[in-house]
Every structure is written in structure tokens, then in C-alpha cells.
Design a protein around this motif. Structure first.
Motif, short mmCIF file in Angstrom:
data_model
loop_
_atom_site.label_atom_id
_atom_site.label_comp_id
_atom_site.label_asym_id
_atom_site.label_seq_id
_atom_site.Cartn_x
_atom_site.Cartn_y
_atom_site.Cartn_z
N ASN A 165 -28.99 5.84 53.28
CA ASN A 165 -28.88 5.90 51.78
C ASN A 165 -29.61 4.89 51.20
O ASN A 165 -29.49 3.63 51.60
CB ASN A 165 -27.13 5.49 51.55
CG ASN A 165 -26.46 6.70 52.01
OD1 ASN A 165 -26.64 7.69 52.40
ND2 ASN A 165 -25.25 6.08 52.39
N LEU B 280 -30.58 3.40 47.19
CA LEU B 280 -30.61 3.52 45.90
C LEU B 280 -31.71 2.62 45.19
O LEU B 280 -31.59 1.46 46.01
CB LEU B 280 -29.28 3.26 45.52
CG LEU B 280 -28.16 3.97 45.87
CD1 LEU B 280 -26.70 3.38 45.14
CD2 LEU B 280 -28.31 5.42 45.32
N LEU C 5 -18.67 0.25 46.96
CA LEU C 5 -19.60 1.27 46.59
C LEU C 5 -19.42 2.49 47.32
O LEU C 5 -19.55 2.54 48.52
CB LEU C 5 -21.16 0.47 46.88
CG LEU C 5 -22.24 1.44 46.54
CD1 LEU C 5 -22.33 2.29 45.26
CD2 LEU C 5 -23.26 0.95 47.02
N VAL D 84 -20.72 6.48 47.77
CA VAL D 84 -21.58 7.54 47.31
C VAL D 84 -21.38 8.74 47.84
O VAL D 84 -21.08 8.92 49.15
CB VAL D 84 -23.12 6.95 47.81
CG1 VAL D 84 -23.58 5.55 46.97
CG2 VAL D 84 -23.35 6.74 49.17
N LYS E 282 -22.45 11.85 43.38
CA LYS E 282 -22.33 10.55 42.33
C LYS E 282 -22.10 9.32 43.08
O LYS E 282 -22.09 9.25 44.23
CB LYS E 282 -20.93 10.66 41.59
CG LYS E 282 -19.70 10.67 42.26
CD LYS E 282 -18.25 10.67 41.45
CE LYS E 282 -17.19 10.83 42.28
NZ LYS E 282 -16.89 9.95 43.48
N VAL E 283 -22.11 8.05 42.16
CA VAL E 283 -22.08 6.94 42.70
C VAL E 283 -20.85 6.07 42.12
O VAL E 283 -20.71 6.31 40.86
CB VAL E 283 -23.34 6.22 42.56
CG1 VAL E 283 -23.35 4.57 43.00
CG2 VAL E 283 -24.69 6.72 43.18
N PRO F 234 -26.56 10.39 39.66
CA PRO F 234 -27.59 9.91 40.53
C PRO F 234 -28.98 9.82 39.51
O PRO F 234 -29.68 9.04 39.81
CB PRO F 234 -27.83 11.26 41.16
CG PRO F 234 -26.44 11.67 41.50
CD PRO F 234 -25.86 11.55 39.96
N PHE G 200 -32.93 7.67 44.22
CA PHE G 200 -31.84 8.13 44.78
C PHE G 200 -31.65 9.09 46.01
O PHE G 200 -32.20 10.05 45.83
CB PHE G 200 -30.82 8.68 43.74
CG PHE G 200 -29.58 9.14 43.97
CD1 PHE G 200 -28.93 10.50 44.61
CD2 PHE G 200 -28.56 8.42 43.80
CE1 PHE G 200 -27.96 10.81 44.92
CE2 PHE G 200 -27.25 8.65 44.32
CZ PHE G 200 -26.79 10.03 44.71
N VAL H 118 -29.01 9.96 49.12
CA VAL H 118 -27.67 9.76 49.98
C VAL H 118 -27.59 10.73 51.17
O VAL H 118 -27.73 12.02 51.14
CB VAL H 118 -26.59 9.94 48.92
CG1 VAL H 118 -25.30 9.96 49.78
CG2 VAL H 118 -26.56 9.03 47.96
#
Lengths: 311, 281
Positions: free
Chosen positions: A38, A40, A63, A65, A69-70, A94, A100, A102
Motif C-alpha cells: 500500500n 499513498l 488508517l 484502506v 476508500k481511505v 482515492p 494511490f 492499495v
């Protein structure tokens, strides 16, 4: 040790600073950013705007993920009285992120206080912040890369196994060569298995292997939880003395009644913190050196620690 | 304005009467010396001097000369009283401290003499406030005996050069060390704080330097906590004169131009820190 900074001012005025500093042993963190599923990337301003919604007393933040969505939310322990607590949750799309990725759905909990320090630092540079992380228990790295510096803040995350107040994976520390001085700011972490009859906390010192700090993971006494604790003495302005200089770990074979873990569930995180070194820290740092020195004398079992070279 | 027609009650004479169209001319100066609650006011036909002292080591004086006032009359040789400066400032700024263009607070100050309170009549936009502040026995004031013949070193600087320096002074340092010399470093301000020492050097040929008369190399240390309040006066001023005498006593004189372009003075006197006889450069 003195460092002299002289600057030409306006109208010919010259300001000279004689600053004292100390050398510290560089540490090698063992953490593979590129192996994180992951990633970001976000502007520090956005991250700061998110964190500002959490009360300053909020210690830990989760956090969470998914590819869709985050979510940043306050971390609560099981025994939290929800009727008396304020919980904050912020959901992001995102597309709010510069980058982004994940790979695996995960929920990581880390120390917000440490992050605030990073955010304050990143405001000075306008470079975006990259967040590399994996599943809970694995470290999370916040990095800033600029033309003149690279900074990496690696924080441990809570390992949430079967909702136990669990341990955390050893954060491995990295020190980038070209980066600014980094000081190890690590807090101790002790954890307590509430199901276990005997509190399993013993004093243990981190093992040194040359420059690399490898921490052991304890084989759990209880079949329930895998517990790993390591702590490194903290270098901060606030003096941490005494027992905090020594690392504590969960018991492997020796389950001793909780000593200094009297704080019971108090969990702390390791972090690499960019901090100023002042004379006042002399006591703390020499304390660290002492415990680091003693660490190498102990021989303990190696646990299954992931160690790969830092980028 | 109703003040000029104010009748003196039953023929009593005020020993001090002063009128000011803009009370800010007084309040801003008083703020520059406001580091203690109490001040001694000394009025003569030439004007008013307000003195604040601390620890028998530092003294600040604000001078508001008679010409600044629209009306100024002192019936005796001199009029002296001690007053609570915090209260006086609160009263002078009773209509607020923010200055809207065009509006100003008008002030009339009356004092009947020993034992009487100081009366303030303040008016803004038709609203009148009357304040009566009790006065006290004046204190014995320090006499720094700083006359021009005793001055060893003297520098006159433009305030903008010092403003940043004073605002950024390392307050973890206990002292502010001032070096004045006919040779390098000419004029140096130094602090010794937790993180290390800092030195600020002003060359004698800098265009900030209006006058440079240093005869002897002198290095003196002063308690930074005592000098820090002078930053307020520095912020208001356009020029500052820095003088030391043979014993290391420091005199800082600030030339302040008010909104109407009139000149007033504020001065600070400070004793050197006696713990250090030899100072490091």
C-alpha cells in the motif's frame, strides 16, 4: 562539539551562531519500503488538515484502506466507554491522493503524536508525503523527498490479532545518508495479554548486530497471541530515565509478573524522529548508549523477524 | 468639546491639568515602559515624566513634553505621585486599543494635589468616561547619574536594525552581553543559551549606524529578563542611542515619533550583571 553558522545579514550585520551538538551512532533500520503493498502519496497540507480534526489528546489513529476508500479514525481500545468518548472518523476518496495504491486491505494504527512532529517538519518543505504500509503489525513509513533532503519516519503499528491488545512488529529504523540528522525517538511498548494469568513482561534488551538493530519476537507463552515487544530508549527533550532505558519484551520462556508494565495496556510506539539534539539530551543519549552497549551482551533467541535491506 | 467649559468645582485649583486630542499619544508611550504595575509620575512645566523601576537594577522613563498636549498647566514647581500604571493604561484605552482612522479618544487629565486621585475624562464619539485613580506616595527613584561627560562609548543606530535582533533574542540565555569597541567587532550583541551562543555584529560603517563614538573596548553583561521589556520601546522608535559609562551602566534612549510627527523620548537604564567581571567574546 561546536558547529558555527555565520550569516550575512542586511546592511552588513553579521549573525554568528555557535551551536553545540553531539555525535550519535547512526542506526540502520531494516525496512523495505518497496515491498509495501500500500502506497499513498499526499500533500502534507492535506494530511495536516486531516489530523487537525483529531483532538490533541488523541494518542493513536487508525488508517484503514480499501481500494475504494481511505479512512482515518480515532483508535479505541475495547474497554473504551463510548458514551464518554468522542470519536472522529474522516473518509477520503482515492482521487484525493496524488498517488494511490492499495494492494491489500488493511487497518493500521499508529501514534498520532509522532506524526504531528513529521507534519510540522513537512510544512517547511512543500514536498508531498509518501506513506508506505502493509497490514497491521508491520511498520508504516512516512517519507518526504525534496531536492535537498530525504526524510523517513518509520512508525510501528499495532498488531491487531484476534482483538488482543497485541504487540507490534519491530520497527526497523533507517537513516538516510544524505538526510538530516535523525535521532532515535523510540518509546517503549509493553503489552499485556489479559487472558494470561501471569503478566508476561520481562526486561529484555534489543540485540545488536553490527549496525543493524534486530529485535526478537517472543514466542508467545499463551497460544492466543503472538507478542513482540521491543523498545528502544527514547531521545526526546523530555528526559526518560530509569526503566525506560531498557527494552522490555514479552516473555518467551520467562514469564515474570509485570513490573514496570504496571501501566498494563499502555502501548507505545517506536519511531524515528527528526529532532534537535541539545545539551539537555546528553543524559538521555548517554543513557541510551549505555543500554545499547549492554544489549549486545545479551543473547536471546531470534524470532521470526523480517529483515531486508532498507532502500 | 465639553471639556474646555468644564468648571472647576467650587473654585478648587488643579495643580496639574492636561488635555490631549489623541490619548494614544500618551498611552503608546506608557506601554513602552509598562513592565511593572506601578509608576511614578513627575510633572513640571516642561512636561510629564513617567518612571518605572524593577529590582533596583533597571529604570525606564517616558517623557511626554508639554508641547505634545493641547493644554498643559502645572501650578506648582513640580507635581509627583505614584500611580498604578496598569490601571492608568486600562483607563486610557477604555474605548479600545484598535485605531480606526479618523477616530481618537480625547483626554483631559486633572490632579488636585497630594492625597487626591488623578481624574481622567475620556471621550470618543460622544461617549464620555470619567475615571478616578487613587494616587500614592512617590517612591525614591534611582539616580543613574548618566551625564554626557561620563559616557565612555556611544552609538546611535536606526531602530530597524535592532528590532529583529531584540525580537529574536535567545531568552534561554540569562544575560545579554554588549560589546562596544573602537576596533572589531565594534558593536556586538551576544547571548549564551541552551543551544549555544549567538553573536550579532554591527559594523561601524553600516548605514544603520548613525553615530559611532567608541573610545574604549567594553564588554558588559545585563540580565536579559530586565532588558527584554525595552523591545516595546524599540518597536515604537525610529532611532536608538546606546551609551555606557565607566562602570558599565547602560543607557538606551529611544526617539519615538508619534502619529502627528511629534518627537518623544523613552529611556532605559540598566545596571551591569555583577557576577561576571571578565566576559567572553
Amino acid at each position: 562539539m561546536k558547529c558555527v553558522i555565520a550569516g550575512a545579514h542586511l546592511r552588513g550585520v553579521v549573525k554568528t551562531y555557535n551551536l553545540t551538538f553531539q555525535e550519535c551512532d547512526p542506526l540502520q533500520a531494516v525496512f523495505a519500503k518497496h515491498m509495501c503493498p500500500n502506497i499513498l502519496k499526499v500533500h502534507s497540507r492535506l494530511l495536516a488538515d486531516i489530523m487537525i480534526h483529531f483532538p490533541t489528546s488523541q494518542e493513536e489513529v487508525t488508517l484503514s484502506v480499501t481500494p475504494m476508500k481511505v479512512c482515518f479514525k480515532s483508535y479505541t481500545e475495547e474497554d473504551t466507554d463510548f458514551s464518554k468518548t468522542m470519536l472522529t472518523e474522516i473518509q477520503l476518496n482515492p482521487d484525493e491522493f496524488d498517488y494511490f495504491q492499495v494492494g491489500v486491505d488493511s487497518e493500521v494504527t499508529f501514534c498520532l503524536k509522532e506524526l504531528r512532529g513529521l507534519l510540522a517538519f513537512s510544512e517547511a518543505t512543500s514536498a508531498p508525503v509518501s506513506i508506505h504500509f502493509d497490514v497491521s503489525g508491520k511498520p508504516i513509513a512516512f517519507s518526504i523527498e525534496d531536492m535537498v533532503l530525504e526524510a523517513s519516519f518509520i512508525l510501528a503499528t499495532l498488531s491487531d490479532i484476534e482483538k488482543e491488545t497485541a504487540s507490534q512488529q519491530p520497527p526497523c529504523f533507517s537513516q538516510r545518508q544524505e538526510s538530516s540528522k535523525t535521532c532515535m525517538g523510540k518509546s517503549e511498548k509493553t503489552s499485556l495479554d489479559k487472558d494470561s494469568n501471569t503478566a508476561a513482561v520481562a526486561s529484555k534488551k534489543p540485540q545488536w548486530n553490527g549496525n543493524a538493530l534486530i529485535t526478537e519476537s517472543a514466542k508467545p507463552t499463551s497460544p492466543l497471541a503472538e507478542r513482540e515487544i521491543k523498545s528502544i530508549p527514547r531521545v526526546t527533550k523530555k528526559d526518560r530515565t530509569g526503566t525506560e532505558g531498557t527494552a522490555t519484551t514479552a516473555a518467551e520462556d520467562h514469564a515474570t509478573p509485570e513490573g514496570e508494565a504496571a501501566a498494563s495496556r499502555y502501548q507505545e510506539f517506536h519511531s524515528l524522529f527528526f529532532g534537535a539534539v541539545s545539551c539537555k539530551e546528553q543524559a538521555a543519549s548517554s543513557h541510551i548508549s549505555h543500554s545499547l552497549a549492554t544489549a549486545s551482551d545479551t543473547e536471546e533467541d531470534f524470532g521470526n523477524v523480517q529483515s531486508s535491506q532498507v532502500l | 468639546m465639553p471639556f474646555s467649559t468644564q468648571p472647576s468645582a467650587s473654585g478648587e485649583q488643579y495643580v496639574l491639568t492636561a488635555s490631549l486630542d489623541n490619548a494614544r499619544h500618551l498611552s503608546s508611550l506608557l506601554r513602552a515602559v509598562h513592565f511593572q504595575d506601578h509608576a511614578t509620575c513627575f510633572a513640571t512645566a516642561n512636561g510629564i515624566r513617567v518612571t518605572v523601576e524593577d529590582a533596583k537594577c533597571i529604570q525606564a522613563n517616558a517623557f511626554i513634553q508639554a508641547e505634545i498636549f493641547q493644554e498643559f498647566s502645572v501650578q506648582e514647581e513640580s507635581v509627583t505621585f505614584r500611580i498604578n500604571l496598569s490601571v492608568l493604561l486600562d483607563c486610557l484605552t477604555i474605548f479600545g486599543t484598535s485605531s480606526l482612522p479618523g477616530t481618537s479618544t480625547a483626554l483631559r487629565m486633572c490632579y488636585r494635589g497630594y492625597g487626591y486621585p488623578l481624574m481622567l475624562f475620556l471621550e470618543e464619539g460622544g461617549v464620555v468616561t470619567v475615571c478616578k485613580i487613587n494616587t500614592q506616595e512617590p517612591d525614591e527613584l534611582l539616580d543613574f547619574d548618566f551625564c554626557s561627560t561620563k559616557v565612555v562609548n556611544k552609538i546611535i543606530l536606526q531602530s530597524e536594525g535592532l528590532r529583529e535582533a531584540f525580537a529574536e533574542l535567545d531568552m534561554t540565555s540569562e544575560v545579554l552581553q554588549i560589546t562596544m569597541s573602537p576596533d572589531k567587532p565594534y558593536f556586538r550583541l551576544s547571548t549564551f543559551g541552551n543551544a549555544g551562543s549567538a553573536h550579532l555584529d554591527y559594523p561601524r560603517d553600516s548605514d544603520l549606524m548613525e553615530a559611532f563614538h567608541c573610545n574604549q573596548t567594553q564588554t558588559n553583561r545585563y540580565k536579559i529578563s530586565l532588558l527584554k521589556p525595552s523591545t516595546k520601546a524599540l518597536a515604537l522608535s525610529c532611532k536608538v542611542s546606546i551609551r555606557t559609562d565607566a562602570q558599565g551602566f547602560l543607557s538606551l534612549q529611544y526617539m519615538i515619533r508619534n502619529e502627528d510627527g511629534q518627537i518623544c523620548f523613552v529611556e532605559y537604564y540598566c545596571c551591569p550583571d555583577e557576577d561576571i567581571t571578565e566576559a567572553e567574546l
